[in-house]
Design an enzyme around this catalytic site. Sequence first.
Site, PDB file in Angstrom:
ATOM      1  N   ASN A  15      -2.650   9.409   4.435  1.00 27.70           N
ATOM      2  CA  ASN A  15      -1.346   9.067   3.869  1.00 27.70           C
ATOM      3  C   ASN A  15      -0.242   9.207   4.915  1.00 27.70           C
ATOM      4  OD1 ASN A  15      -2.704   8.649   1.533  1.00 27.70           O
ATOM      5  ND2 ASN A  15      -2.212  10.636   0.642  1.00 27.70           N
ATOM      6  N   HIS A  29      -3.040   7.978  10.037  1.00 25.80           N
ATOM      7  CA  HIS A  29      -2.397   6.664  10.043  1.00 25.80           C
ATOM      8  C   HIS A  29      -0.904   6.743  10.325  1.00 25.80           C
ATOM      9  CE1 HIS A  29      -6.021   5.198   7.480  1.00 25.80           C
ATOM     10  NE2 HIS A  29      -6.313   5.343   8.748  1.00 25.80           N
ATOM     11  N   CYS A  81      16.721   3.049  20.046  1.00 26.57           N
ATOM     12  CA  CYS A  81      16.787   4.294  20.835  1.00 26.57           C
ATOM     13  C   CYS A  81      18.070   4.294  21.679  1.00 26.57           C
ATOM     14  CB  CYS A  81      15.553   4.314  21.738  1.00 26.57           C
ATOM     15  SG  CYS A  81      15.392   5.763  22.771  1.00 26.57           S
ATOM     16  N   THR A 129      -9.733   9.123  -1.973  1.00 30.72           N
ATOM     17  CA  THR A 129      -9.923   8.045  -1.004  1.00 30.72           C
ATOM     18  C   THR A 129     -11.119   7.192  -1.415  1.00 30.72           C
ATOM     19  OG1 THR A 129     -10.401   7.506   1.306  1.00 30.72           O
ATOM     20  CG2 THR A 129     -11.046   9.712   0.576  1.00 30.72           C
ATOM     21  N   SER A 130     -10.949   5.879  -1.239  1.00 30.68           N
ATOM     22  CA  SER A 130     -12.013   4.975  -1.685  1.00 30.68           C
ATOM     23  C   SER A 130     -13.134   4.879  -0.661  1.00 30.68           C
ATOM     24  CB  SER A 130     -11.430   3.581  -1.931  1.00 30.68           C
ATOM     25  OG  SER A 130     -10.798   3.121  -0.757  1.00 30.68           O
ATOM     26  N   PRO A 170     -11.147   9.971  -9.639  1.00 28.74           N
ATOM     27  CA  PRO A 170     -11.428   9.489 -11.003  1.00 28.74           C
ATOM     28  C   PRO A 170     -12.560   8.467 -11.035  1.00 28.74           C
ATOM     29  CG  PRO A 170      -9.080   9.256 -10.477  1.00 28.74           C
ATOM     30  CD  PRO A 170      -9.778   9.642  -9.205  1.00 28.74           C
TER      31      PRO A 170
HETATM   32  P1  NAD Z   1      -7.384   3.531  -1.545  1.00 22.55           P
HETATM   33  O1  NAD Z   1      -6.110   2.933  -2.116  1.00 22.55           O
HETATM   34  O2  NAD Z   1      -8.367   2.619  -0.918  1.00 22.55           O
HETATM   35  O3  NAD Z   1      -8.134   4.354  -2.687  1.00 22.55           O
HETATM   36  C1  NAD Z   1      -7.435   5.262  -3.496  1.00 22.55           C
HETATM   37  C2  NAD Z   1      -8.455   6.120  -4.180  1.00 22.55           C
HETATM   38  O4  NAD Z   1      -7.771   7.127  -4.912  1.00 22.55           O
HETATM   39  C3  NAD Z   1      -9.338   5.363  -5.176  1.00 22.55           C
HETATM   40  O5  NAD Z   1     -10.679   5.673  -4.905  1.00 22.55           O
HETATM   41  C4  NAD Z   1      -8.895   5.912  -6.545  1.00 22.55           C
HETATM   42  O6  NAD Z   1      -9.969   5.955  -7.460  1.00 22.55           O
HETATM   43  C5  NAD Z   1      -8.430   7.300  -6.158  1.00 22.55           C
HETATM   44  N1  NAD Z   1      -7.453   7.923  -7.059  1.00 22.55           N
HETATM   45  C6  NAD Z   1      -6.514   7.328  -7.833  1.00 22.55           C
HETATM   46  N2  NAD Z   1      -5.819   8.270  -8.500  1.00 22.55           N
HETATM   47  C7  NAD Z   1      -6.327   9.473  -8.146  1.00 22.55           C
HETATM   48  C8  NAD Z   1      -6.028  10.819  -8.496  1.00 22.55           C
HETATM   49  N3  NAD Z   1      -5.072  11.122  -9.378  1.00 22.55           N
HETATM   50  N4  NAD Z   1      -6.742  11.821  -7.923  1.00 22.55           N
HETATM   51  C9  NAD Z   1      -7.725  11.540  -7.035  1.00 22.55           C
HETATM   52  N5  NAD Z   1      -8.061  10.283  -6.671  1.00 22.55           N
HETATM   53  C10 NAD Z   1      -7.366   9.263  -7.213  1.00 22.55           C
HETATM   54  O7  NAD Z   1      -6.908   4.689  -0.588  1.00 22.55           O
HETATM   55  P2  NAD Z   1      -7.404   5.143   0.840  1.00 22.55           P
HETATM   56  O8  NAD Z   1      -8.881   5.366   0.832  1.00 22.55           O
HETATM   57  O9  NAD Z   1      -6.511   6.286   1.229  1.00 22.55           O
HETATM   58  O10 NAD Z   1      -7.095   3.914   1.789  1.00 22.55           O
HETATM   59  C11 NAD Z   1      -5.853   3.250   1.688  1.00 22.55           C
HETATM   60  C12 NAD Z   1      -5.121   3.081   3.001  1.00 22.55           C
HETATM   61  O11 NAD Z   1      -3.749   2.788   2.703  1.00 22.55           O
HETATM   62  C13 NAD Z   1      -5.085   4.280   3.847  1.00 22.55           C
HETATM   63  O12 NAD Z   1      -5.227   3.799   5.118  1.00 22.55           O
HETATM   64  C14 NAD Z   1      -3.664   4.867   3.706  1.00 22.55           C
HETATM   65  O13 NAD Z   1      -3.169   5.172   4.983  1.00 22.55           O
HETATM   66  C15 NAD Z   1      -2.833   3.753   3.200  1.00 22.55           C
HETATM   67  N6  NAD Z   1      -1.922   4.148   2.119  1.00 22.55           N
HETATM   68  C16 NAD Z   1      -1.131   5.274   2.191  1.00 22.55           C
HETATM   69  C17 NAD Z   1      -0.291   5.613   1.133  1.00 22.55           C
HETATM   70  C18 NAD Z   1       0.563   6.826   1.210  1.00 22.55           C
HETATM   71  O14 NAD Z   1       0.952   7.273   2.267  1.00 22.55           O
HETATM   72  N7  NAD Z   1       0.857   7.426   0.064  1.00 22.55           N
HETATM   73  C19 NAD Z   1      -0.269   4.832  -0.004  1.00 22.55           C
HETATM   74  C20 NAD Z   1      -1.076   3.711  -0.037  1.00 22.55           C
HETATM   75  C21 NAD Z   1      -1.909   3.390   1.014  1.00 22.55           C
END
Ligand code: NAD
Length: 236
Positions: free
Chosen positions: A98, A115, A143, A183-184, A209
């Site tokens: 994240n 990331h 800058c 994470t997926s 979930p």
């Molecule tokens: P993903 O979006 O591919 O998967 C999200 C996962 O979270 C899913 O498997 C889902 O089932 C699960 N999930 C949903 N709600 C949940 C909960 N309450 N508790 C636990 N799990 C839950 O996410 P990823 O694997 O992190 O890959 C996405 C990419 O996008 C990453 O590279 C990330 O850097 C980026 N990203 C970052 C943010 C952020 O900074 N918040 C937001 C979106 C995407």
Amino acid sequence: MDIKTIDINKFKRIVFFTGAGMSAESGVPTYRGEGGVWHEYNWREYACQDAWETDPEKVFDFHDLRREEALKCFPHKGHELITTVQEAHSDVVIVTQNIDGMHQRADSKNVVELHGSLWRVRCQNEGLIKDDLNHGPFEKRKCNCGAWLRPDIIWFSDMLNPDTVQQADAAVTQCDLFVSIGTSGVVWPAAGYPQLAKSSGALCVELNPQPSELAWLFDMVYKGKAGELLPQLFKL
Ligand code: NAD
């Protein structure tokens, strides 16, 4: 659900590996899932080096919105639990995908941001990385040297920062407890960390979930939300 409590004192080194699902529970939109950012925006126009070189102001506007959205959200009980584990144990590293800084806002330390971060910029000319913790849009887009300050984020097709990868690799290889949350397991190279932890001998636990693509390699898979499962998994 029957959850087997983990005694942190039985482990020397702990890694929490977090993804978009951890922050989704705070209200930060995901990118791919339902209501995700990439349904509204084409990443080719907002999140890659080409987009940046074509129209840096447009890319900045997009990332200002991401900062605004993150600021409307707050850490949940799961973030707080991880901070509590850190306070009670001497070797806990958070390896996160994240970019929203939510772990730091929950007062967690040792956060390896694979990331990048919405709260940092990198001078295009000098390569210097600087914090931009302004409570709102980026404070400066240029800058003092006159060059653009690029958001310090890994966009599509970017290489990960080698120092960051080294820190994450070391933490994952050395840990004996690896807890993957929200994470997926489809974004590489981050998706390789559960396998690395497993082959290094760690006990691997997944909280999600919907069990991820990699659920098969975990020793324990608990279906549910991070904010509900974490306080049950670690009774501190
Ligand atoms: P993903 O979006 O591919 O998967 C999200 C996962 O979270 C899913 O498997 C889902 O089932 C699960 N999930 C949903 N709600 C949940 C909960 N309450 N508790 C636990 N799990 C839950 O996410 P990823 O694997 O992190 O890959 C996405 C990419 O996008 C990453 O590279 C990330 O850097 C980026 N990203 C970052 C943010 C952020 O900074 N918040 C937001 C979106 C995407």
